[in-house]
Design a protein around this motif. Structure first.
Motif, PDB file in Angstrom:
ATOM      1  N   TYR A   1      40.866 -35.474 -23.032  1.00  0.00           N
ATOM      2  CA  TYR A   1      41.404 -36.400 -22.055  1.00  0.00           C
ATOM      3  C   TYR A   1      42.873 -36.046 -21.807  1.00  0.00           C
ATOM      4  O   TYR A   1      43.534 -35.423 -22.644  1.00  0.00           O
TER       5      TYR A   1
ATOM      6  N   GLN B   1      46.505 -38.010 -20.701  1.00  0.00           N
ATOM      7  CA  GLN B   1      47.171 -39.296 -20.500  1.00  0.00           C
ATOM      8  C   GLN B   1      48.561 -39.027 -19.946  1.00  0.00           C
ATOM      9  O   GLN B   1      49.450 -38.576 -20.664  1.00  0.00           O
TER      10      GLN B   1
ATOM     11  N   PHE C   1      43.324 -50.423 -24.078  1.00  0.00           N
ATOM     12  CA  PHE C   1      42.507 -49.798 -23.043  1.00  0.00           C
ATOM     13  C   PHE C   1      41.087 -50.343 -23.100  1.00  0.00           C
ATOM     14  O   PHE C   1      40.445 -50.325 -24.153  1.00  0.00           O
TER      15      PHE C   1
ATOM     16  N   TYR D   1      35.474 -34.321 -26.818  1.00  0.00           N
ATOM     17  CA  TYR D   1      36.006 -34.692 -25.506  1.00  0.00           C
ATOM     18  C   TYR D   1      37.490 -34.314 -25.417  1.00  0.00           C
ATOM     19  O   TYR D   1      38.220 -34.415 -26.401  1.00  0.00           O
TER      20      TYR D   1
ATOM     21  N   LEU E   1      44.695 -35.557 -25.221  1.00  0.00           N
ATOM     22  CA  LEU E   1      44.001 -36.160 -26.347  1.00  0.00           C
ATOM     23  C   LEU E   1      42.622 -35.545 -26.515  1.00  0.00           C
ATOM     24  O   LEU E   1      41.925 -35.281 -25.540  1.00  0.00           O
TER      25      LEU E   1
ATOM     26  N   GLY F   1      40.169 -47.630 -18.449  1.00  0.00           N
ATOM     27  CA  GLY F   1      41.081 -48.304 -17.551  1.00  0.00           C
ATOM     28  C   GLY F   1      42.485 -47.762 -17.738  1.00  0.00           C
ATOM     29  O   GLY F   1      42.736 -46.920 -18.603  1.00  0.00           O
ATOM     30  N   SER F   2      43.393 -48.238 -16.926  1.00  0.00           N
ATOM     31  CA  SER F   2      44.758 -47.718 -16.946  1.00  0.00           C
ATOM     32  C   SER F   2      45.603 -48.321 -18.054  1.00  0.00           C
ATOM     33  O   SER F   2      46.736 -47.898 -18.268  1.00  0.00           O
TER      34      SER F   2
ATOM     35  N   PHE G   1      39.706 -40.439 -32.020  1.00  0.00           N
ATOM     36  CA  PHE G   1      40.740 -39.697 -31.305  1.00  0.00           C
ATOM     37  C   PHE G   1      41.732 -39.028 -32.250  1.00  0.00           C
ATOM     38  O   PHE G   1      42.078 -39.562 -33.304  1.00  0.00           O
ATOM     39  N   GLY G   2      42.200 -37.878 -31.818  1.00  0.00           N
ATOM     40  CA  GLY G   2      43.304 -37.223 -32.493  1.00  0.00           C
ATOM     41  C   GLY G   2      44.628 -37.802 -32.037  1.00  0.00           C
ATOM     42  O   GLY G   2      44.668 -38.626 -31.114  1.00  0.00           O
TER      43      GLY G   2
ATOM     44  N   TYR H   1      39.882 -50.191 -26.819  1.00  0.00           N
ATOM     45  CA  TYR H   1      40.630 -49.328 -27.723  1.00  0.00           C
ATOM     46  C   TYR H   1      42.080 -49.793 -27.744  1.00  0.00           C
ATOM     47  O   TYR H   1      42.597 -50.323 -26.754  1.00  0.00           O
TER      48      TYR H   1
ATOM     49  N   GLN I   1      34.057 -42.949 -30.337  1.00  0.00           N
ATOM     50  CA  GLN I   1      34.855 -41.738 -30.272  1.00  0.00           C
ATOM     51  C   GLN I   1      36.069 -41.891 -31.174  1.00  0.00           C
ATOM     52  O   GLN I   1      36.743 -42.919 -31.153  1.00  0.00           O
TER      53      GLN I   1
ATOM     54  N   GLY J   1      46.403 -44.400 -17.510  1.00  0.00           N
ATOM     55  CA  GLY J   1      45.320 -44.437 -18.474  1.00  0.00           C
ATOM     56  C   GLY J   1      44.845 -43.053 -18.825  1.00  0.00           C
ATOM     57  O   GLY J   1      45.454 -42.052 -18.472  1.00  0.00           O
ATOM     58  N   LEU J   2      43.756 -43.015 -19.519  1.00  0.00           N
ATOM     59  CA  LEU J   2      43.190 -41.750 -19.946  1.00  0.00           C
ATOM     60  C   LEU J   2      42.303 -41.177 -18.854  1.00  0.00           C
ATOM     61  O   LEU J   2      41.429 -41.863 -18.332  1.00  0.00           O
TER      62      LEU J   2
ATOM     63  N   TYR K   1      33.800 -32.392 -21.600  1.00  0.00           N
ATOM     64  CA  TYR K   1      32.982 -32.910 -22.689  1.00  0.00           C
ATOM     65  C   TYR K   1      32.062 -31.807 -23.173  1.00  0.00           C
ATOM     66  O   TYR K   1      31.353 -31.196 -22.361  1.00  0.00           O
TER      67      TYR K   1
ATOM     68  N   PHE L   1      39.511 -38.413 -18.069  1.00  0.00           N
ATOM     69  CA  PHE L   1      38.529 -37.513 -18.684  1.00  0.00           C
ATOM     70  C   PHE L   1      38.678 -36.111 -18.113  1.00  0.00           C
ATOM     71  O   PHE L   1      38.792 -35.921 -16.907  1.00  0.00           O
TER      72      PHE L   1
END
Lengths: 115, 116
Positions: B35, B37, A90, B33, B91, A106-107, B107-108, A36, B105, B42-43, B48, B45
């Protein structure tokens, strides 16, 4: 549990140069893999994904990624970057447990483009 | 709508207050979902929702976090007694099918939460 590692926090490349962003995963079976991109001020956008078949996957914006099971890697590549490619990237792996599924991210690797 | 929308886009609150974050998924998408950040990370979770089944809450960091999805569409993420470490971008994403980790997926734009 699955995990995803992006060893490079920040990469800078010159415009027109080639790019490779590294991603390693940990998963017992054949993974579902994604890349992504998150551009400044914008939401996450899917570049490409891999489930099975040809291990070289083509995505949008001229990106490709290669799945290498022996190395547990799914590196993202682009032959010639453009200034508009500056963003956060990502890598992610899909996980399914029973009837539940989710994506482990991942980060991230921040890409800067040198004019 | 054309994509996933989230509101508010930005939220500043005081420590200890409750906040509600809203997500409108793409029409017809059954999976949703949430998430988180955090800055420079990173994201992560959080939760869900899959159709009408019980949600997977395994990612919620504490019992101060909860989420609902009404009528299989709009979702609200609630954070009670906010703490400074809750500051992050939240997110939301939706996808068209359940039980498919490979489904794309969407994302907004996220809600940026700042807890003072």
């Amino acid at each position: 549990a699955q995990s995803v590692t992006q060893p490079d926090i920040h990469i800078t490349v010159s415009e027109g140069a080639s790019l490779e962003l590294r991603c390693n995963y940990s998963y017992g079976a054949t993974p579902y893999l994604f890349w992504y991109v998150q551009s400044p001020g914008q939401g996450l956008q899917l570049l490409l994904k891999y489930f099975s078949g040809d291990t070289l996957v083509q995505g949008i914006k001229g990106f490709e990624a290669e799945f290498k099971r022996s190395q547990s890697s799914f590196n993202l590549r682009k032959p010639s970057v453009h200034w508009s490619d500056a963003a956060e990237y990502f890598c992610a792996v899909g996980e399914q447990s029973g009837s539940a599924s989710k994506i482990i991210f991942g980060s991230g690797t921040r890409l800067s483009i040198r004019p | 709508g054309a994509g996933v929308s989230q509101s508010p886009s930005n939220k500043v609150t005081e420590k200890g207050k409750d906040v509600e974050l809203r997500c409108d998924p793409i029409s017809g998408h059954t999976a949703l979902y949430w998430y988180r950040q955090s800055l420079g990370q990173g994201l992560e979770f959080l939760i869900y929702f899959q159709g009408n089944s019980a949600p997977d809450k395994s990612g919620l960091p504490s019992d101060r976090f909860s989420a609902e999805r009404t009528g299989g569409s709009v979702s609200t993420l609630t954070i009670q007694r906010t703490q400074q470490e809750d500051s992050a971008v939240y997110l939301c994403a939706s996808s068209s099918r359940d039980f498919n980790p490979w489904e794309t997926q969407y994302f907004g734009p996220g809600t940026r939460l700042l807890v003072l």
